[in-house]
Write a protein that holds these residues in place. Structure first.
Motif, PDB file in Angstrom:
ATOM      1  N   ILE A  80     -43.285  21.300  34.413  1.00 29.88           N
ATOM      2  CA  ILE A  80     -42.340  20.528  33.759  1.00 29.88           C
ATOM      3  C   ILE A  80     -41.661  21.918  32.879  1.00 29.88           C
ATOM      4  CG2 ILE A  80     -41.894  19.308  31.798  1.00 29.88           C
ATOM      5  CD1 ILE A  80     -44.277  17.468  32.159  1.00 29.88           C
ATOM      6  N   TYR A  81     -40.411  22.075  32.924  1.00 31.34           N
ATOM      7  CA  TYR A  81     -39.650  23.085  31.962  1.00 31.34           C
ATOM      8  C   TYR A  81     -39.417  22.478  30.720  1.00 31.34           C
ATOM      9  CZ  TYR A  81     -36.386  26.627  31.249  1.00 31.34           C
ATOM     10  OH  TYR A  81     -35.855  27.775  30.802  1.00 31.34           O
ATOM     11  N   TYR A  82     -40.072  23.094  29.904  1.00 27.47           N
ATOM     12  CA  TYR A  82     -39.890  22.597  28.450  1.00 27.47           C
ATOM     13  C   TYR A  82     -39.753  23.684  27.356  1.00 27.47           C
ATOM     14  CZ  TYR A  82     -41.214  21.200  23.601  1.00 27.47           C
ATOM     15  OH  TYR A  82     -41.351  20.975  22.358  1.00 27.47           O
ATOM     16  N   ASN A  83     -38.627  23.825  26.626  1.00 31.07           N
ATOM     17  CA  ASN A  83     -38.432  24.779  25.513  1.00 31.07           C
ATOM     18  C   ASN A  83     -38.539  26.196  26.164  1.00 31.07           C
ATOM     19  OD1 ASN A  83     -38.165  25.455  22.967  1.00 31.07           O
ATOM     20  ND2 ASN A  83     -40.417  25.856  22.320  1.00 31.07           N
ATOM     21  N   GLY A  84     -37.941  26.446  27.322  1.00 30.66           N
ATOM     22  CA  GLY A  84     -37.838  27.516  27.789  1.00 30.66           C
ATOM     23  C   GLY A  84     -38.609  28.152  28.377  1.00 30.66           C
ATOM     24  N   LYS A  85     -39.770  27.418  28.866  1.00 31.18           N
ATOM     25  CA  LYS A  85     -41.127  27.784  29.277  1.00 31.18           C
ATOM     26  C   LYS A  85     -41.389  26.792  30.586  1.00 31.18           C
ATOM     27  CE  LYS A  85     -41.716  31.039  26.475  1.00 31.18           C
ATOM     28  NZ  LYS A  85     -41.796  32.761  26.841  1.00 31.18           N
ATOM     29  N   VAL A  86     -42.517  27.302  31.522  1.00 25.27           N
ATOM     30  CA  VAL A  86     -43.034  26.378  32.493  1.00 25.27           C
ATOM     31  C   VAL A  86     -44.402  25.981  32.236  1.00 25.27           C
ATOM     32  CG1 VAL A  86     -43.490  26.341  34.954  1.00 25.27           C
ATOM     33  CG2 VAL A  86     -41.380  27.551  34.336  1.00 25.27           C
ATOM     34  N   TYR A  87     -44.436  24.808  32.300  1.00 28.87           N
ATOM     35  CA  TYR A  87     -45.855  24.171  32.061  1.00 28.87           C
ATOM     36  C   TYR A  87     -46.371  23.602  33.348  1.00 28.87           C
ATOM     37  CZ  TYR A  87     -45.080  24.298  27.004  1.00 28.87           C
ATOM     38  OH  TYR A  87     -44.820  24.474  25.606  1.00 28.87           O
ATOM     39  N   THR A  88     -47.474  24.102  33.776  1.00 27.73           N
ATOM     40  CA  THR A  88     -48.062  23.434  35.080  1.00 27.73           C
ATOM     41  C   THR A  88     -49.204  22.500  34.969  1.00 27.73           C
ATOM     42  OG1 THR A  88     -49.625  25.510  35.311  1.00 27.73           O
ATOM     43  CG2 THR A  88     -47.152  25.484  36.273  1.00 27.73           C
ATOM     44  N   GLY A 112     -37.594  14.734  36.789  1.00 24.21           N
ATOM     45  CA  GLY A 112     -37.738  14.734  38.303  1.00 24.21           C
ATOM     46  C   GLY A 112     -36.756  15.465  39.079  1.00 24.21           C
ATOM     47  N   ASN A 113     -35.907  16.037  38.464  1.00 25.66           N
ATOM     48  CA  ASN A 113     -34.716  17.073  39.253  1.00 25.66           C
ATOM     49  C   ASN A 113     -34.784  18.343  39.244  1.00 25.66           C
ATOM     50  OD1 ASN A 113     -34.603  17.540  36.456  1.00 25.66           O
ATOM     51  ND2 ASN A 113     -32.477  17.367  36.472  1.00 25.66           N
ATOM     52  N   ILE A 114     -35.827  18.834  39.806  1.00 22.43           N
ATOM     53  CA  ILE A 114     -35.957  20.446  39.851  1.00 22.43           C
ATOM     54  C   ILE A 114     -35.074  20.812  40.880  1.00 22.43           C
ATOM     55  CG2 ILE A 114     -37.856  20.450  41.498  1.00 22.43           C
ATOM     56  CD1 ILE A 114     -37.792  22.314  38.256  1.00 22.43           C
ATOM     57  N   GLU A 115     -34.971  20.010  42.081  1.00 24.69           N
ATOM     58  CA  GLU A 115     -34.040  20.751  43.154  1.00 24.69           C
ATOM     59  C   GLU A 115     -32.696  21.054  42.777  1.00 24.69           C
ATOM     60  OE1 GLU A 115     -35.107  18.696  47.197  1.00 24.69           O
ATOM     61  OE2 GLU A 115     -35.134  17.246  45.669  1.00 24.69           O
ATOM     62  N   GLY A 116     -32.367  20.576  41.694  1.00 28.69           N
ATOM     63  CA  GLY A 116     -30.795  20.782  41.351  1.00 28.69           C
ATOM     64  C   GLY A 116     -30.523  21.351  40.158  1.00 28.69           C
ATOM     65  N   TRP A 117     -31.582  21.770  39.448  1.00 28.22           N
ATOM     66  CA  TRP A 117     -31.549  22.387  38.055  1.00 28.22           C
ATOM     67  C   TRP A 117     -30.540  23.780  38.080  1.00 28.22           C
ATOM     68  CZ3 TRP A 117     -32.319  27.013  36.226  1.00 28.22           C
ATOM     69  CH2 TRP A 117     -33.167  28.242  37.155  1.00 28.22           C
ATOM     70  N   GLU A 126     -33.676  21.378  30.580  1.00 26.82           N
ATOM     71  CA  GLU A 126     -34.534  21.047  29.413  1.00 26.82           C
ATOM     72  C   GLU A 126     -35.452  19.778  30.136  1.00 26.82           C
ATOM     73  OE1 GLU A 126     -36.800  21.600  25.827  1.00 26.82           O
ATOM     74  OE2 GLU A 126     -35.934  22.789  27.438  1.00 26.82           O
ATOM     75  N   PHE A 127     -36.560  19.860  30.525  1.00 27.54           N
ATOM     76  CA  PHE A 127     -37.582  18.641  30.991  1.00 27.54           C
ATOM     77  C   PHE A 127     -37.001  18.419  32.659  1.00 27.54           C
ATOM     78  CE2 PHE A 127     -37.451  17.670  26.504  1.00 27.54           C
ATOM     79  CZ  PHE A 127     -38.820  17.525  26.309  1.00 27.54           C
ATOM     80  N   ALA A 128     -36.661  19.500  33.021  1.00 28.30           N
ATOM     81  CA  ALA A 128     -36.406  19.575  34.712  1.00 28.30           C
ATOM     82  C   ALA A 128     -37.990  19.466  35.037  1.00 28.30           C
ATOM     83  CB  ALA A 128     -35.726  20.554  35.126  1.00 28.30           C
ATOM     84  N   SER A 129     -38.304  18.712  36.237  1.00 31.62           N
ATOM     85  CA  SER A 129     -39.661  18.730  36.493  1.00 31.62           C
ATOM     86  C   SER A 129     -39.639  18.667  38.183  1.00 31.62           C
ATOM     87  CB  SER A 129     -40.304  17.701  35.924  1.00 31.62           C
ATOM     88  OG  SER A 129     -39.962  16.184  36.284  1.00 31.62           O
TER      89      SER A 129
END
Length: 294
Positions: A80-88, A112-117, A126-129
Motif C-alpha cells: 500500500i502506498y501511503y503518505n509518500g511511503k511504501v508499506y508491504t 487496488g489500482n497500482i497498475e495505472g498509478w 495515495e492509497f494505491a495498492s
C-alpha cells in the motif's frame, strides 16, 4: 662545518633511521585504515554460528513504486502506498477475533489500482495498492509511520492484515528494528514450525514452554548485531529445508504474533527486511535445540 657534517656517514645514518621510521609509521596508518574499511565485510564462524564485530548500522533500502503499468506481473508482494511511503505485507499476524481491539483511526481506502498509478496525478497515488479495495486504519499502540492495517468484512467473516514500512530507514542495532514491534515485556507464548510445516501451510505447531528462554531471546534481539543481505550473500547457503530452517512465532499480549525466520548457521530474519540479526552463539544454540523437529 655543516657541509662537512652532511657529507659524513653519521648524517646519512640518521637520515636512514628517520626514513625507516616514517615508512613504518605510514605503513601502519595505511594498514589500520584498510582494516577499518574491510571490517564490515568480516564474518567469522564459531560452531557454525556467525560472529561479527559491532557495526555502525544498516540502511534498509527504499522501496519505490515501479515505472511500469505491468507492476502486477513484476511482484506478488502486497503493498500500500501511503503518505509518500511504501508499506508491504508482513510476517506479523492477528486472529480475526482480536483484530478490532487494535483498529484505530481510518486513514483511507486502498484502491487496488497500482497498475495505472504512473498515469495519474499525484493526488491519485495515495492509497494505491496491489491488494483489493479495503479500508486502511492506524493500529492502536503502534506508530503509523511503521505499521498500518486493513480490515475487510464479508458474509460475517473478518479478514485483518498488517502492512509495515521497514524500508528507507536506518537501523543501528536490533532495538532500532524490534523496538517498533512492542515485543519486550509483552510476550505471552511461543511456538514453532519446521520448514516443511510452514512451507506447506500445515496447521501444525509445536509450543515452547520455556518463557525465560524466549524473553532472553527478545532481550538479545534488541541488542543484536546487524548484517545487510548484501553482506551475508552466499554465507546463508541453501537453508530452505528442515535441517536448517525453523519458523518461530512469538505471541504478544495484544494478540499480534511475530514470525521470525531462524536459520541454523546463526542468522535471524523478519519478513522482507533486507537485514539479518546475529545474537550470542550460546543463546542461539539453546534456542535451536529446543526447536527440533517432532
Amino acid at each position: 662545518m655543516i657541509l662537512s657534517f652532511i657529507r659524513s656517514k653519521h648524517f646519512w645514518l640518521i637520515i636512514g633511521v628517520v626514513a625507516a621510521g616514517l615508512f613504518i609509521l605510514i605503513g601502519g596508518i595505511i594498514y589500520i585504515q584498510a582494516s577499518n574499511d574491510q571490517i564490515s565485510d568480516q564474518i567469522s564462524t564459531y560452531n557454525d554460528v556467525a560472529v561479527v564485530p559491532d557495526e555502525p548500522g544498516v540502511k534498509l533500502p527504499v522501496i519505490k513504486l515501479p515505472e511500469t503499468k505491468n507492476f502486477r506481473n513484476a511482484t506478488m508482494i502486497g503493498l500500500i502506498y501511503y503518505n509518500g511511503k511504501v508499506y508491504t505485507q508482513t510476517d506479523t499476524e492477528i486472529a480475526p477475533e482480536r483484530a478490532k481491539d487494535l483498529l484505530g483511526e481510518k486513514l483511507g481506502t486502498a484502491k487496488g489500482n497500482i497498475e495505472g498509478w504512473d498515469t495519474q496525478d499525484e493526488n491519485d497515488i495515495e492509497f494505491a495498492s496491489t491488494i483489493h479495495k479495503a479500508d486502511v486504519y492506524t493500529v492502536n499502540g503502534y506508530d503509523k509511520d511503521f505499521r498500518i492495517m486493513t480490515l475487510a468484512e464479508q458474509n460475517g467473516m473478518v479478514s485483518p492484515a498488517f502492512y509495515e514500512r521497514l524500508n528507507d530507514i536506518f537501523v543501528r542495532d536490533g532495538g532500532d528494528f524490534f523496538g517498533r514491534f512492542n515485543i519486550k515485556g509483552n510476550v505471552v507464548g511461543a511456538r514453532y514450525q519446521s520448514y516443511s510445516e510452514w512451507n506447506n501451510s500445515m496447521d501444525q505447531y509445536h509450543p515452547i514452554k520455556d518463557m525465560d528462554l524466549i524473553n532472553t531471546l527478545v532481550d538479545q534481539l534488541y541488542h543484536a548485531n546487524l548484517l545487510s543481505r548484501e553482506i551475508v550473500g552466499d554465507a546463508l547457503g541453501d537453508f530452505r529445508n528442515d535441517d536448517k530452517y525453523r519458523r518461530l512465532i512469538i505471541q504478544l499480549s495484544d494478540g499480534t504474533e511475530v514470525n521470525l525466520k531462524i536459520i541454523r548457521n546463526g542468522y535471524i530474519n523478519y519478513g522482507f527486511a533486507e537485514v539479518y540479526f546475529i545474537i550470542d552463539s550460546e543463546m542461539f544454540w539453546k534456542l535451536w535445540q529446543v526447536m527440533q523437529p517432532i
